[in-house]
Scaffold this motif. Sequence first.
Motif, PDB file in Angstrom:
ATOM      1  N   ARG A  14       0.747  -1.100   0.058  1.00 55.30           N
ATOM      2  CA  ARG A  14       0.094   0.202   0.111  1.00 55.30           C
ATOM      3  C   ARG A  14       0.786   1.373   0.030  1.00 55.30           C
ATOM      4  N   VAL A  15       0.797   1.986  -1.126  1.00 54.44           N
ATOM      5  CA  VAL A  15       1.890   3.046  -1.467  1.00 54.44           C
ATOM      6  C   VAL A  15       1.176   4.371  -0.542  1.00 54.44           C
ATOM      7  N   ASP A  16       2.135   5.081   0.001  1.00 57.70           N
ATOM      8  CA  ASP A  16       1.783   6.289   0.666  1.00 57.70           C
ATOM      9  C   ASP A  16       2.312   7.360  -0.131  1.00 57.70           C
ATOM     10  N   GLU A  17       1.119   7.851  -1.037  1.00 57.96           N
ATOM     11  CA  GLU A  17       1.732   8.878  -1.964  1.00 57.96           C
ATOM     12  C   GLU A  17       2.329  10.026  -1.448  1.00 57.96           C
ATOM     13  N   ARG A  19       4.878  10.300   0.215  1.00 56.05           N
ATOM     14  CA  ARG A  19       5.734  10.175   1.387  1.00 56.05           C
ATOM     15  C   ARG A  19       6.449   8.919   1.459  1.00 56.05           C
ATOM     16  N   HIS A  21       8.840   6.076   2.373  1.00 51.70           N
ATOM     17  CA  HIS A  21       9.724   5.837   3.504  1.00 51.70           C
ATOM     18  C   HIS A  21      11.290   5.540   3.636  1.00 51.70           C
ATOM     19  N   ASP A  60       7.927   1.452  -4.265  1.00 48.69           N
ATOM     20  CA  ASP A  60       6.754   0.553  -4.318  1.00 48.69           C
ATOM     21  C   ASP A  60       7.217  -0.841  -4.153  1.00 48.69           C
ATOM     22  N   PRO A  83       6.862   2.828   7.272  1.00 43.51           N
ATOM     23  CA  PRO A  83       6.071   3.451   6.709  1.00 43.51           C
ATOM     24  C   PRO A  83       4.946   3.887   7.775  1.00 43.51           C
ATOM     25  N   ARG A  84       4.321   4.827   7.476  1.00 40.50           N
ATOM     26  CA  ARG A  84       3.066   5.146   8.432  1.00 40.50           C
ATOM     27  C   ARG A  84       2.096   3.898   8.739  1.00 40.50           C
ATOM     28  N   PHE A  87       0.303   1.471   6.047  1.00 41.74           N
ATOM     29  CA  PHE A  87       1.023   1.729   4.569  1.00 41.74           C
ATOM     30  C   PHE A  87       2.584   0.528   4.427  1.00 41.74           C
TER      31      PHE A  87
END
Length: 94
Positions: A14-17, A19, A21, A60, A83-84, A87
């Motif tokens: 799940r990509v954190d657009e 942002r 990591h 990704d 990642p958050r 994500f």
Amino acid sequence: MIQIAEKLYQNRYRVDEGRPHIKIKDQHICSLCHDKSCTVLCPAGCYQRGEGNTVSLVTDGCLECGTCQVICLEHRNILWEYPRGGFGILYKFG
């Protein structure tokens, strides 16, 4: 024999657009690195040799294993954080 790409496809990411990591701190330092081990040893293939002796990074699909940090210990040119929540890698069987 199952190819690595087929095995990696079992996982989801799940990509954190906007942002990422992982970041390369200084592209100039990558250009000075002779072997560019990250382009060979990253199990997810996130690092690629780029034009002009550079290294490109696409987070990704990152497995969050930390291999890149270990590989780049001499140069310490990787900024890596988890990642958050929600994500990053989503393992199918775990």
